[in-house]
Design a protein around this motif. Structure first.
Motif, PDB file in Angstrom:
ATOM      1  N   GLU A 153       0.852  -1.186   0.000  1.00 56.63           N
ATOM      2  CA  GLU A 153       0.000   0.000   0.000  1.00 56.63           C
ATOM      3  C   GLU A 153       0.884   1.230   0.000  1.00 56.63           C
ATOM      4  N   ARG A 154       0.339   2.340  -0.403  1.00 59.04           N
ATOM      5  CA  ARG A 154       1.071   3.611  -0.406  1.00 59.04           C
ATOM      6  C   ARG A 154       2.438   3.484  -1.073  1.00 59.04           C
ATOM      7  N   ILE A 155       2.448   2.910  -2.258  1.00 53.84           N
ATOM      8  CA  ILE A 155       3.695   2.867  -3.033  1.00 53.84           C
ATOM      9  C   ILE A 155       4.022   4.297  -3.437  1.00 53.84           C
ATOM     10  N   LYS A 156       5.309   4.648  -3.335  1.00 52.92           N
ATOM     11  CA  LYS A 156       5.691   6.013  -3.699  1.00 52.92           C
ATOM     12  C   LYS A 156       6.647   5.997  -4.887  1.00 52.92           C
ATOM     13  N   LEU A 157       6.360   6.824  -5.870  1.00 55.07           N
ATOM     14  CA  LEU A 157       7.296   7.003  -6.975  1.00 55.07           C
ATOM     15  C   LEU A 157       8.309   8.074  -6.583  1.00 55.07           C
ATOM     16  N   ASN A 158       9.539   7.928  -7.076  1.00 51.29           N
ATOM     17  CA  ASN A 158      10.575   8.951  -6.915  1.00 51.29           C
ATOM     18  C   ASN A 158      10.988   9.419  -8.293  1.00 51.29           C
ATOM     19  N   ALA A 159      10.943  10.714  -8.553  1.00 51.66           N
ATOM     20  CA  ALA A 159      11.396  11.227  -9.844  1.00 51.66           C
ATOM     21  C   ALA A 159      12.451  12.304  -9.617  1.00 51.66           C
ATOM     22  N   VAL A 160      13.632  12.108 -10.195  1.00 54.42           N
ATOM     23  CA  VAL A 160      14.649  13.158 -10.188  1.00 54.42           C
ATOM     24  C   VAL A 160      14.345  14.046 -11.399  1.00 54.42           C
ATOM     25  N   VAL A 161      14.230  15.347 -11.172  1.00 60.52           N
ATOM     26  CA  VAL A 161      13.850  16.235 -12.280  1.00 60.52           C
ATOM     27  C   VAL A 161      15.089  16.973 -12.804  1.00 60.52           C
ATOM     28  N   LEU A 162      15.344  16.814 -14.100  1.00 60.94           N
ATOM     29  CA  LEU A 162      16.471  17.493 -14.744  1.00 60.94           C
ATOM     30  C   LEU A 162      15.918  18.445 -15.798  1.00 60.94           C
ATOM     31  N   CYS A 205      16.985  21.777 -11.386  1.00 55.63           N
ATOM     32  CA  CYS A 205      15.593  22.228 -11.406  1.00 55.63           C
ATOM     33  C   CYS A 205      15.103  22.215  -9.956  1.00 55.63           C
ATOM     34  N   SER A 206      14.793  23.375  -9.426  1.00 57.57           N
ATOM     35  CA  SER A 206      14.480  23.426  -7.992  1.00 57.57           C
ATOM     36  C   SER A 206      13.081  22.887  -7.720  1.00 57.57           C
ATOM     37  N   SER A 207      12.871  22.432  -6.498  1.00 58.05           N
ATOM     38  CA  SER A 207      11.544  21.941  -6.099  1.00 58.05           C
ATOM     39  C   SER A 207      10.499  23.034  -6.262  1.00 58.05           C
ATOM     40  N   ASP A 208      10.888  24.286  -6.040  1.00 55.80           N
ATOM     41  CA  ASP A 208       9.906  25.375  -6.188  1.00 55.80           C
ATOM     42  C   ASP A 208       9.426  25.475  -7.640  1.00 55.80           C
ATOM     43  N   ASP A 240      -6.282  10.937  -3.468  1.00 53.12           N
ATOM     44  CA  ASP A 240      -5.577  10.449  -2.277  1.00 53.12           C
ATOM     45  C   ASP A 240      -4.064  10.504  -2.452  1.00 53.12           C
ATOM     46  N   SER A 241      -3.602  10.727  -3.676  1.00 56.91           N
ATOM     47  CA  SER A 241      -2.155  10.730  -3.923  1.00 56.91           C
ATOM     48  C   SER A 241      -1.493  11.913  -3.224  1.00 56.91           C
ATOM     49  N   ARG A 242      -0.353  11.640  -2.601  1.00 54.49           N
ATOM     50  CA  ARG A 242       0.418  12.732  -1.988  1.00 54.49           C
ATOM     51  C   ARG A 242       1.559  13.125  -2.919  1.00 54.49           C
ATOM     52  N   ILE A 243       1.875  14.394  -2.885  1.00 57.78           N
ATOM     53  CA  ILE A 243       2.997  14.903  -3.675  1.00 57.78           C
ATOM     54  C   ILE A 243       4.085  15.329  -2.692  1.00 57.78           C
ATOM     55  N   GLY A 244       5.298  14.797  -2.871  1.00 60.88           N
ATOM     56  CA  GLY A 244       6.393  15.153  -1.970  1.00 60.88           C
ATOM     57  C   GLY A 244       7.508  15.866  -2.715  1.00 60.88           C
ATOM     58  N   PHE A 245       8.276  16.626  -1.958  1.00 61.19           N
ATOM     59  CA  PHE A 245       9.459  17.277  -2.536  1.00 61.19           C
ATOM     60  C   PHE A 245      10.652  16.973  -1.644  1.00 61.19           C
ATOM     61  N   SER A 247      14.305  18.246  -1.240  1.00 60.72           N
ATOM     62  CA  SER A 247      14.977  19.452  -1.729  1.00 60.72           C
ATOM     63  C   SER A 247      16.264  19.731  -0.955  1.00 60.72           C
ATOM     64  N   PRO A 248      17.295  18.929  -1.172  1.00 58.28           N
ATOM     65  CA  PRO A 248      18.525  19.125  -0.405  1.00 58.28           C
ATOM     66  C   PRO A 248      19.148  20.498  -0.625  1.00 58.28           C
ATOM     67  N   HIS A 249      18.877  21.107  -1.791  1.00 57.02           N
ATOM     68  CA  HIS A 249      19.459  22.426  -2.063  1.00 57.02           C
ATOM     69  C   HIS A 249      18.596  23.542  -1.517  1.00 57.02           C
ATOM     70  N   SER A 250      17.315  23.542  -1.950  1.00 53.76           N
ATOM     71  CA  SER A 250      16.523  24.744  -1.746  1.00 53.76           C
ATOM     72  C   SER A 250      15.813  24.783  -0.395  1.00 53.76           C
ATOM     73  N   HIS A 251      15.577  23.613   0.210  1.00 51.47           N
ATOM     74  CA  HIS A 251      14.932  23.604   1.531  1.00 51.47           C
ATOM     75  C   HIS A 251      15.754  22.671   2.404  1.00 51.47           C
ATOM     76  N   ASN A 252      16.800  23.190   2.947  1.00 47.07           N
ATOM     77  CA  ASN A 252      17.713  22.352   3.713  1.00 47.07           C
ATOM     78  C   ASN A 252      16.976  21.633   4.843  1.00 47.07           C
ATOM     79  N   PHE A 253      17.148  20.281   4.908  1.00 46.08           N
ATOM     80  CA  PHE A 253      16.390  19.522   5.900  1.00 46.08           C
ATOM     81  C   PHE A 253      17.269  18.996   7.035  1.00 46.08           C
ATOM     82  N   CYS A 254      18.480  19.523   7.161  1.00 46.21           N
ATOM     83  CA  CYS A 254      19.418  18.944   8.119  1.00 46.21           C
ATOM     84  C   CYS A 254      18.968  19.052   9.579  1.00 46.21           C
ATOM     85  N   SER A 255      18.246  20.121   9.915  1.00 44.39           N
ATOM     86  CA  SER A 255      17.972  20.337  11.341  1.00 44.39           C
ATOM     87  C   SER A 255      17.074  19.243  11.917  1.00 44.39           C
TER      88      SER A 255
END
Ligand code: SAM
Ligand code: SF4
Length: 328
Positions: A153-162, A205-208, A240-245, A247-255
């Protein structure tokens, strides 16, 4: 129970384990056309991989993701999934290119794997072939459906955008996800390994930008949903599909980073964008079967977790590892 806490008070709850550096694809952003893979003696055995997973679970880790290279080309993968599947994890997932799912999906599900992320960058067979260099789109689509039939259930696709390569397919990919009742995350390309195929500064190509392309057709509603990973999720009003981003560059998630990785050679990496690491293979081979030695090495590694990564988008390669070594 001892838990894993780093010097910035982040608790490590999630480990990604790379089970092979090999792959049946050669995606342009991940590998160069000619790759040299590691000799067998240098990679962790199935028993060692299983012991590493157990050590992390005993240290409070709640989520394990198997990745690679392509995890489904590792011989014995079904047995490894059975073993890790019996550890009582809250979440047990795999990232795959999907080409082996027709063959393996049912056994993986029966072995206790709970979730799949499947990479899909294009719905055009010719473009898919160009991006993956060797991949067959139809095999992947059949794999996605086989996974759903196997009960994932809830299979997620991953797409790298160039940019200039597949950014024109962003809305098509969203529509595919909606039709097939899948989630989808869009990933910014990371500067891992020197890939020679393209200039990363030109294809960035930024997530924005991706979000804007989607919003022109489907307004996105922010959510606070999380799968313990780096994706920021949005929903659409009529699906019901969720869209995720991611974004290691534009929205730093390290914290909020709660993750560590183990490479196929048994290097414990504390951060995707830095070289800080500890050699768990040396511990495993110096003290075979010694769970306490392994756990101590993992606990002692925590102070090495850096506060953040420093990727830039100017095309510089900052980490010489290719993604298939690290595990995505
Ligand atoms: N072979 C599997 C697959 O493709 O899903 C698992 C390993 S792959 C390295 C994991 C993820 O990393 C894939 O979604 C892939 O698209 C992504 N990836 C590979 N190289 C990348 C890069 N340079 N920047 C961003 N994502 C990358
Ligand atoms: Fe293989 Fe995955 Fe890398 Fe593509 S992204 S070459 S499928 S490891």
């Amino acid at each position: 129970m001892t838990t894993l806490i780093d010097d910035f008070n982040r608790r490590v709850r999630y480990v990604r384990i790379s089970v092979t550096d090999r792959c049946d694809f050669r995606c342009v952003y991940c590998m160069s056309e000619e790759m040299t893979f590691l000799p067998r003696a240098q990679i962790l055995t199935l028993e060692e991989l299983s012991m590493v997973a157990r050590a992390f679970v005993e240290l409070g880790v709640e989520k394990v993701r198997l990745t690679g290279g392509e995890p489904l080309v590792r011989r014995g993968i079904e047995q490894l999934v059975d073993e890790i599947g019996s550890l009582g994890l809250a979440d047990f997932a795999m990232t795959t290119n999907g080409a082996g799912l027709v063959k393996h999906a049912k056994a993986l599900r029966d072995g206790g794997l709970k979730r799949l992320n499947i990479s899909l960058d294009s719905l055009d067979a010719e473009k898919f072939r160009q991006l993956t260099r060797t991949g067959d789109l139809h095999k992947v689509i059949d794999g996605i459906r086989a996974a759903r039939d196997a009960g994932f259930e809830r299979i997620k696709l991953n797409a790298v955008v160039l940019k200039g390569r597949n950014d024109d397919e962003v809305v098509d990919l969203v529509e595919f996800a909606r039709r097939e009742a899948l989630d989808i995350s869009f990933i910014e390309e990371m500067p891992l390994g020197d890939v020679s195929d393209h200039s990363r500064a030109e294809t960035f190509c930024s997530s924005d930008e991706v979000q804007e392309l989607i919003e022109a057709r489907y307004p996105l509603l922010p959510t606070t949903e999380s799968t313990l990973g780096p994706s920021r999720y949005f929903r659409m009003a009529d699906s019901d599909s969720r869209i995720g981003f991611i974004s290691p560059h534009s929205h730093n998630f390290c914290s909020t980073c709660n993750r560590v990785r183990v490479t196929v050679e048994g290097r414990l990496l504390l951060c995707l964008g830095n070289e800080h690491s500890v050699d768990l293979r040396a511990v495993l081979r110096r003290h075979p079967g010694d769970m306490d030695a392994l756990k101590t090495a993992i606990i002692d590694a925590m102070p090495l977790k850096p506060e953040r990564h420093h990727f830039t988008t100017d095309g510089d390669v900052q980490v010489v590892r290719f993604m298939n070594m690290t595990g995505g």
